[in-house]
Design a protein around this motif. Structure first.
Motif, PDB file in Angstrom:
ATOM      1  N   GLY A   1       0.778  -1.202   0.187  1.00 54.81           N
ATOM      2  CA  GLY A   1      -0.057   0.058  -0.126  1.00 54.81           C
ATOM      3  C   GLY A   1       0.933   1.260   0.103  1.00 54.81           C
ATOM      4  N   TRP A   2       1.980   1.283  -0.907  1.00 56.15           N
ATOM      5  CA  TRP A   2       2.868   2.407  -0.964  1.00 56.15           C
ATOM      6  C   TRP A   2       3.621   2.649   0.329  1.00 56.15           C
ATOM      7  N   ARG A   3       3.329   1.892   1.484  1.00 55.24           N
ATOM      8  CA  ARG A   3       4.275   2.112   2.555  1.00 55.24           C
ATOM      9  C   ARG A   3       5.505   1.022   2.458  1.00 55.24           C
ATOM     10  N   LYS A   4       6.545   1.917   2.853  1.00 58.02           N
ATOM     11  CA  LYS A   4       7.988   0.958   2.692  1.00 58.02           C
ATOM     12  C   LYS A   4       8.021  -0.009   3.629  1.00 58.02           C
ATOM     13  N   ILE A   5       8.248  -1.361   3.564  1.00 57.10           N
ATOM     14  CA  ILE A   5       8.453  -2.242   4.566  1.00 57.10           C
ATOM     15  C   ILE A   5       9.701  -3.145   4.581  1.00 57.10           C
ATOM     16  N   ALA A   6      10.555  -2.745   3.351  1.00 59.84           N
ATOM     17  CA  ALA A   6      11.838  -3.293   3.314  1.00 59.84           C
ATOM     18  C   ALA A   6      12.646  -2.353   2.062  1.00 59.84           C
ATOM     19  N   GLY A   7      13.690  -2.188   2.430  1.00 60.72           N
ATOM     20  CA  GLY A   7      14.869  -1.754   1.569  1.00 60.72           C
ATOM     21  C   GLY A   7      15.869  -2.344   1.003  1.00 60.72           C
ATOM     22  N   ILE A   8      16.709  -2.047   0.045  1.00 64.21           N
ATOM     23  CA  ILE A   8      17.746  -2.800  -0.336  1.00 64.21           C
ATOM     24  C   ILE A   8      18.877  -1.930  -0.764  1.00 64.21           C
ATOM     25  N   SER A   9      19.939  -2.148  -0.475  1.00 66.65           N
ATOM     26  CA  SER A   9      21.239  -1.331  -0.617  1.00 66.65           C
ATOM     27  C   SER A   9      22.114  -2.134  -1.228  1.00 66.65           C
ATOM     28  N   VAL A  10      23.090  -1.606  -2.265  1.00 65.40           N
ATOM     29  CA  VAL A  10      24.126  -2.346  -2.920  1.00 65.40           C
ATOM     30  C   VAL A  10      25.371  -1.426  -2.880  1.00 65.40           C
ATOM     31  N   GLU A  11      26.541  -1.986  -2.041  1.00 59.55           N
ATOM     32  CA  GLU A  11      27.710  -1.156  -2.029  1.00 59.55           C
ATOM     33  C   GLU A  11      28.741  -1.973  -2.660  1.00 59.55           C
ATOM     34  N   SER A  12      29.640  -1.781  -3.424  1.00 59.17           N
ATOM     35  CA  SER A  12      30.762  -2.454  -3.951  1.00 59.17           C
ATOM     36  C   SER A  12      32.148  -2.173  -3.965  1.00 59.17           C
ATOM     37  N   LYS A  13      33.011  -3.061  -3.923  1.00 61.01           N
ATOM     38  CA  LYS A  13      34.469  -2.485  -4.027  1.00 61.01           C
ATOM     39  C   LYS A  13      35.044  -2.856  -5.479  1.00 61.01           C
ATOM     40  N   SER A  14      35.740  -1.859  -6.123  1.00 58.29           N
ATOM     41  CA  SER A  14      36.335  -2.294  -7.203  1.00 58.29           C
ATOM     42  C   SER A  14      37.868  -2.041  -7.185  1.00 58.29           C
ATOM     43  N   LYS A  15      38.722  -2.363  -8.012  1.00 53.48           N
ATOM     44  CA  LYS A  15      39.871  -2.130  -8.232  1.00 53.48           C
ATOM     45  C   LYS A  15      40.121  -1.892  -9.977  1.00 53.48           C
ATOM     46  N   GLY A  16      40.479  -0.673 -10.127  1.00 53.48           N
ATOM     47  CA  GLY A  16      40.509  -0.216 -11.383  1.00 53.48           C
ATOM     48  C   GLY A  16      39.047  -0.517 -12.180  1.00 53.48           C
ATOM     49  N   ASN A  17      39.205  -1.154 -13.169  1.00 52.25           N
ATOM     50  CA  ASN A  17      37.668  -1.539 -13.897  1.00 52.25           C
ATOM     51  C   ASN A  17      37.127  -3.276 -13.176  1.00 52.25           C
ATOM     52  N   GLU A  18      38.038  -3.366 -12.266  1.00 48.31           N
ATOM     53  CA  GLU A  18      37.360  -4.865 -11.874  1.00 48.31           C
ATOM     54  C   GLU A  18      36.765  -4.912 -10.543  1.00 48.31           C
ATOM     55  N   LEU A  19      35.612  -5.412 -10.676  1.00 47.30           N
ATOM     56  CA  LEU A  19      34.851  -5.383  -9.370  1.00 47.30           C
ATOM     57  C   LEU A  19      35.215  -6.491  -8.681  1.00 47.30           C
ATOM     58  N   ILE A  20      35.340  -6.129  -7.310  1.00 50.03           N
ATOM     59  CA  ILE A  20      35.866  -7.198  -6.403  1.00 50.03           C
ATOM     60  C   ILE A  20      34.850  -7.895  -5.658  1.00 50.03           C
ATOM     61  N   TYR A  21      33.782  -7.280  -5.226  1.00 53.47           N
ATOM     62  CA  TYR A  21      32.637  -7.645  -4.442  1.00 53.47           C
ATOM     63  C   TYR A  21      31.523  -6.874  -4.395  1.00 53.47           C
ATOM     64  N   ALA A  22      30.468  -7.012  -3.945  1.00 53.21           N
ATOM     65  CA  ALA A  22      29.362  -6.433  -3.727  1.00 53.21           C
ATOM     66  C   ALA A  22      28.675  -7.007  -2.564  1.00 53.21           C
ATOM     67  N   ILE A  23      28.085  -6.086  -1.794  1.00 59.62           N
ATOM     68  CA  ILE A  23      27.513  -6.135  -0.552  1.00 59.62           C
ATOM     69  C   ILE A  23      25.918  -5.913  -0.864  1.00 59.62           C
ATOM     70  N   LEU A  24      25.103  -6.933  -0.580  1.00 59.50           N
ATOM     71  CA  LEU A  24      23.683  -6.561  -0.918  1.00 59.50           C
ATOM     72  C   LEU A  24      23.029  -6.750   0.624  1.00 59.50           C
ATOM     73  N   GLY A  25      22.717  -5.126   0.796  1.00 55.31           N
ATOM     74  CA  GLY A  25      22.226  -4.947   2.280  1.00 55.31           C
ATOM     75  C   GLY A  25      20.762  -4.967   2.146  1.00 55.31           C
ATOM     76  N   ILE A  26      20.046  -6.010   3.236  1.00 57.66           N
ATOM     77  CA  ILE A  26      18.540  -6.023   3.163  1.00 57.66           C
ATOM     78  C   ILE A  26      18.262  -5.648   4.485  1.00 57.66           C
ATOM     79  N   GLY A  27      17.044  -4.619   4.341  1.00 54.42           N
ATOM     80  CA  GLY A  27      16.400  -4.291   5.584  1.00 54.42           C
ATOM     81  C   GLY A  27      15.054  -4.718   5.637  1.00 54.42           C
ATOM     82  N   ILE A  28      14.654  -5.361   6.525  1.00 60.47           N
ATOM     83  CA  ILE A  28      12.847  -5.663   6.485  1.00 60.47           C
ATOM     84  C   ILE A  28      12.268  -5.281   7.778  1.00 60.47           C
ATOM     85  N   ASN A  29      11.271  -4.495   7.966  1.00 57.77           N
ATOM     86  CA  ASN A  29      10.777  -4.061   9.190  1.00 57.77           C
ATOM     87  C   ASN A  29       9.853  -5.230   9.339  1.00 57.77           C
TER      88      ASN A  29
END
Ligand code: BT5
Length: 266
Positions: A123-151
């Protein structure tokens, strides 16, 4: 209000995944699970590692926003390391959102919807949000962290800063949810979806997104580091690209961590 602590054994017993959650850390309190995961990633934690906190004192959303993380919620980070990562990175927010919305709709009977680019709403009320943070070296992506928050099991109406625009499962379901079950189901769905991105390139996920989406037809103002676009969300070209109808035709926008969206209906 007192809360049941997460039962690690029951999460481990319930896991049906290949890698997500197979290496699992549960902490009582931390600043942000994303930071705990960053430390673990730097120390060589394997793909799919998960860290969960009962509460976060400095939980964060995207673009430096605060994320309220009281006890009773589900606050977790998943480590994703894969060679295909660069091309998949911008699909991860919606992989996470679908991995939450689908089981909440199918197993918990909620009218859970995905709101582009990274929200799950009822019903348009936010119950969860997702964030993606990542680390790269030059053009190479080393890893990503998928952050999940659920009320989950707290009353979001009691947090003044978010009360009007958010909801929690406790309120929507009329009682507490089994968080261990919720976590294992969501890890399982999210892993399946992440794997299907490799296989079919995510075509089936775009179809699922069209079923669960509530953003198409909405008037938005979208800001990227390069430009500002005002228009109506038309459709998804892929899991990472959305098409917007503007006064001059169409614009296609890639869903990077730097995209910010205002909905006119908010
Ligand atoms: C997000 O950001 O929605 C991503 C949230 C990711 C949180 C997880 S929890 C585990 C991991 N560790 C972290 O530190 N973060 C991740 P964004 O789209 O920028 O939304 C942030 C906005 O949502 C804020 O500006 C508030 O308006 C609102 N908000 C904050 N806390 C909320 C909550 N608990 N429920 C609903 N809305 C909230």
């Amino acid at each position: 209000m007192s809360f049941e602590h997460l039962d690690e054994d029951s999460i481990i017993r319930g896991l049906k995944t290949r890698s997500f959650g197979r290496s699992l850390v549960i902490v009582d309190e931390c600043g942000s699970t994303n930071d705990v995961m960053k430390g673990m990633a730097e120390s060589g934690a394997p793909n799919g590692s998960v860290v969960i906190a009962e509460t976060q004192t400095a939980g964060r959303g995207r673009l430096g926003r605060a994320w309220y993380s009281p006890r009773g919620g589900v606050w977790l980070s998943i480590l994703v390391k894969a060679q295909e990562l660069p091309s998949l990175l911008n699909s991860l927010p919606l992989v996470g959102a679908l991995g939450i919305a689908k089981p909440l709709a199918e197993k918990w009977g909620l009218n859970a919807r995905v709101r582009w680019p990274n929200d799950v709403v009822v019903g348009w009320r936010k119950i969860a949000g997702i964030s993606v943070e990542s680390k790269s070296k030059g053009n190479e992506l080393i890893y990503a962290i998928l952050g999940i928050g659920i009320n989950a099991n707290f009353d979001s109406n009691k947090i003044a800063a978010i009360s009007g625009a958010s909801a929690s499962l406790l309120i929507l379901l009329g009682g507490p949810v089994n968080r261990e079950n919720l976590i294992t189901v969501i890890l399982s769905e999210t892993e399946k979806m992440y794997e299907s991105l490799h296989g079919s390139g995510g075509k089936d996920l775009v179809a699922l997104l069209r079923e669960l989406d509530c953003s198409r037809g909405e008037h938005v103002k979208v800001r990227t580091p390069e430009r500002e676009i005002v228009g109506i969300i038309d459709d998804y070209e892929s899991l990472s690209r959305v098409r917007i109808i503007t006064g001059n035709g169409f614009e296609s926008i890639e869903n990077s961590a730097l995209v910010s969206v205002d909905y006119q209906s908010d």
